[in-house]
Design an enzyme around this catalytic site. Structure first.
Site, PDB file in Angstrom:
ATOM      1  N   CYS A 387      92.932  38.508  13.625  1.00  0.00           N
ATOM      2  CA  CYS A 387      94.107  38.117  14.393  1.00  0.00           C
ATOM      3  C   CYS A 387      93.932  36.715  14.974  1.00  0.00           C
ATOM      4  CB  CYS A 387      94.439  39.174  15.436  1.00  0.00           C
ATOM      5  SG  CYS A 387      96.198  39.177  15.836  1.00  0.00           S
ATOM      6  N   HIS A 513      94.858  44.045  12.312  1.00  0.00           N
ATOM      7  CA  HIS A 513      93.660  44.604  12.951  1.00  0.00           C
ATOM      8  C   HIS A 513      93.054  45.718  12.094  1.00  0.00           C
ATOM      9  CE1 HIS A 513      94.078  42.639  16.927  1.00  0.00           C
ATOM     10  NE2 HIS A 513      95.336  42.580  16.535  1.00  0.00           N
ATOM     11  N   GLU A 515      90.255  46.909  12.281  1.00  0.00           N
ATOM     12  CA  GLU A 515      89.352  47.752  13.082  1.00  0.00           C
ATOM     13  C   GLU A 515      90.026  49.019  13.590  1.00  0.00           C
ATOM     14  OE1 GLU A 515      90.673  44.911  14.010  1.00  0.00           O
ATOM     15  OE2 GLU A 515      90.992  44.742  16.171  1.00  0.00           O
TER      16      GLU A 515
END
Ligand code: GLN
Length: 539
Positions: A387, A513, A515
Site C-alpha cells: 500500500c 493488503h 497480509e
C-alpha cells in the site's frame, strides 16, 4: 454445512482480571477445534468503545485495523479468526458500542420506538442481542462464538454482560459462558494465586452470570489442588477449569486447548456430539515445520509504528506462514522509518536480505521509507511494498530513475509538480473520515509473463484494500519504458494494483493488503515468494 443436530449454539467469551490475556486466541483456538470436528463455526467480537469502528483509531491505541472482504474496518482479532479458521469474516463479525448506539438512535429518530423512553435496558441490550443472533440466523453455523472486548467490571462492558445474562436465560442449554482469567505466579511466595480469579467470577455473579468454564492464563502448570480450589470457589466442576499456559506461538494454543479438552468440555455441556475427533493433522504438520526450520532469514519491516508489533500484526503473521512453507524461520528486524536515512542505511540494512515497507498514512517517516527503497532497488535486495510501501516505491522510481526529482504523493505534498500518487477520483468528493476509503475486496487482472502472475499461478485474483490514493496513470508509459511494469490492474478502472521491477531479483509493490488474507491453511503466494527470494538473496 450446518449439522443436523438442530439450532445454532452460542458461546460467549468474557475476560477478567486484566486485558491482554488472549481472549481472541482462545476463541479462535476453540473455534478451530470445533471446526476440526466438522462443525461450522464463526467468531464475533463485540467492542465496548464508542467509535463506530476502529478505522479512525490510531494503531497506538488499538493495533492494526483489519479489513474484511466486504470492506469493514475491524478489530485485529478478526485477523486471528480468519488465520485460524480459513473462512472470511464480515461486518457482522465486529460490532462496537458506537455502532449499537448509532442504530438505536437512528431507530429512535425514525419513530420505531414512538412513545417509549429509549433506555440501555431493553433497547441497547436488545440491539446487542440482535447483533449476536444475526450471525446464527437460518442456522448457518453450528456455533457462534462471541468474544466480549474489555474486562468484566469495566463500566462500558456492562450492557454486554447484561445482554449475555438475558441470552443465557432465553437460550438455556444452547448457550454457555467461558470466562478467561489470570492465575498469577508470585515468585516471592513461589505460589500460583487464585484470588483474582475468584474476584473476577464474583463480579460476573453480581451481574447475574455464572461462567460455565474458566480458562486460566498462567505461567506455570495448574496442579489438581489449584484446579479444585478454583472449582470450589467459582461454582464449576474441576474439569471445567482449563489451563492456558504461556507458549511461544499463538498457533500452539489450539493444541494446548485440545490437551486440556476444552472442546470436549464445551460439547458435553452444550449438548453436542463428541463422536468425531478433531482432524488436526495439517495443523500439527504446520506446527512441526514452524518448530524445526531448516534455515533462517533476516527480513526488515520498515514502518512508523514499529514500537508496537500489534500495528503490523497481519504482516508479521503472514511472514510466519510464508516462512513455514519455505522451512525457514523469519527473523524480523523492525526499523523505525524516522530513524533511517541515506547515512545509516547500509548499516541498518546490512544483515537483512529482504525489506518490507509497511502501509501507512501521512508523511511522518516517508523520507526514510523512500531512502530504504532506493537502497534495496540499487543493491538488488528483495523488496515488498504494501500500500503506502508501493506508493513510496513509485515515488522513489520517479525521482531517481525517471529524473523527476520533485515527484511526490499529493497526500504528502498537494502542490507537487509530479503527482505520481494522487487522490482517487471518487475520493475527491469524500469529506467524512470513517469508512470512506476504498475498502474491501476488488478484482485484479494479472499480466502474463510477470512475477506476480507466476506467483499467483492465475490471471484473476481478488485482494482487499484500504486507501484513498492511487498511482497516477499519466506516468504509466514512462514507468513501463524504464522497467517498472504494472503487472496487476483493476479490470474496470485501470488502477495499478501491482507494480514490479523487471531487472531486479524481487521487487514488488502492491496497492492492496495481501497480509489480510494469509492463513495457516493458505499462506499468501506473494509472501511465500518474497521470503523465498530473501532466502536466496545475497548468499
Ligand atoms: N495513505 C495511502 C492512501 O490512502 C496508503 C494507505 C495504506 O497504506 N493503507 O492511499
Amino acid at each position: 454445512m450446518s449439522s443436523p443436530q438442530s439450532a445454532t449454539r452460542y458461546i460467549f467469551v468474557t475476560g477478567g482480571v486484566t486485558s491482554s490475556l488472549g481472549k481472541g486466541i482462545i476463541s479462535a483456538s476453540l473455534a478451530k477445534l470445533l471446526q476440526a470436528r466438522g462443525y461450522s463455526v464463526t467468531i464475533q467480537k463485540l467492542d465496548p468503545y464508542i467509535n463506530i469502528d476502529p478505522g479512525t483509531l490510531n494503531p497506538y491505541e488499538h493495533g492494526e485495523c483489519y479489513v474484511t472482504e466486504d470492506g469493514a474496518e475491524t478489530d485485529l482479532d478478526l485477523g486471528h479468526y480468519e488465520r485460524f479458521l480459513n473462512i472470511p469474516t464480515s461486518q457482522a463479525n465486529n460490532v462496537t458500542t458506537g455502532r449499537i448506539y448509532q442504530s438505536v438512535i437512528e431507530k429512535e429518530r425514525r419513530g420505531d420506538y414512538l412513545g417509549e423512553t429509549v433506555q440501555v435496558i431493553p433497547h441497547i441490550t436488545d440491539e446487542i442481542k440482535y447483533r449476536i443472533k444475526l450471525l446464527g440466523e437460518d442456522n448457518r453455523f453450528d456455533f457462534v462464538i462471541t468474544e466480549i472486548g474489555g474486562t468484566v467490571g469495566d463500566i462500558e462492558s456492562l450492557p454486554y454482560i447484561e445482554a449475555i445474562r438475558q441470552l443465557r436465560w432465553e437460550l438455556g442449554k444452547r448457550s454457555m459462558v467461558i470466562h478467561l482469567t489470570l492465575v498469577p505466579y508470585l515468585s516471592a511466595a513461589k505460589e500460583l494465586k487464585t484470588k483474582p480469579t475468584q474476584h473476577s467470577v464474583k463480579t460476573m455473579l453480581e451481574y447475574g452470570v455464572q461462567p460455565d468454564i474458566l480458562v486460566c492464563r498462567t505461567e506455570k502448570p495448574l496442579n489438581a489442588n489449584i484446579r479444585n480450589k478454583i472449582a470450589l470457589f467459582c461454582n464449576v466442576d474441576a474439569g471445567s477449569v482449563i489451563e492456558s499456559i504461556d507458549t511461544n506461538s499463538i498457533y500452539k494454543v489450539p493444541l494446548l486447548m485440545q490437551e486440556e479438552q476444552l472442546d470436549l468440555v464445551v460439547l458435553r455441556k452444550i449438548g453436542m456430539s463428541t463422536r468425531k475427533t478433531p482432524a488436526m493433522r495439517s495443523w500439527r504438520a504446520f506446527i512441526k515445520k514452524l518448530e524445526s526450520p531448516k534455515k533462517q532469514v533476516n527480513i526488515a519491516l520498515i514502518g512508523k509504528y514499529v514500537e508496537l508489533v500489534d500495528a503490523y500484526k497481519s504482516i508479521i503473521e503472514s511472514l510466519i506462514h510464508a516462512g513455514t512453507v519455505n522451512n525457514c524461520r523469519v527473523n524480523l528486524k523492525l526499523i523505525h522509518s524516522e530513524q533511517i536515512d541515506q547515512k545509516n542505511m547500509a548499516e541498518q540494512l546490512k544483515d537483512v536480505t529482504g525489506v518490507i515497507v509497511a502501509p501507512g498514512f501521512g508523511d511522518r517517516g516517508i523520507d526514510g521509507k523512500i531512502a530504504a527503497i532506493k537502497h534495496v532497488r540499487e543493491h538488488g535486495i528483495p523488496f515488498f511494498g504494501i500500500c503506502l510501501g508501493m506508493q513510496c516505491a513509485m515515488i522513489e522510481f520517479a525521482r531517481n530513475v525517471l529524473q523527476l526529482p520533485k515527484s511526490h504523493s499529493t497526500e504528502m505534498q498537494e502542490t507537487t509538480p509530479d503527482p505520481i500518487i494522487d487522490i482517487m477520483e471518487e475520493q475527491k468528493k469524500v469529506f467524512v473520515k470513517g469508512g470512506t476509503m476504498r475498502l474491501g475486496a476488488y478484482p485484479c487482472k494479472l499480466k502474463k509473463d510477470t512475477r506476480a502472475y507466476a506467483l499467483y499461478g492465475k490471471e484473476h485474483i481478488s485482494e482487499r484494500h484500504r486507501h484513498r490514493y492511487e498511482f497516477n496513470n499519466k506516468y504509466l508509459e514512462m514507468f513501463e519504458q524504464h522497467g517498472m511494469t504494472a503487472s496487476g490492474i483493476h479490470p474496470d478502472t485501470g488502477l495499478v494494483e501491482i507494480a514490479e521491477l523487471d531487472n531486479h531479483p524481487w521487487f514488488i509493490g502492491v496497492q492492496f493488503h495481501p497480509e489480510y488474507s494469509s492463513t495457516v491453511a493458505k499462506p499468501h503466494p506473494l509472501f511465500i515468494g518474497f521470503v523465498k527470494a530473501a532466502m536466496q538473496c545475497c548468499s
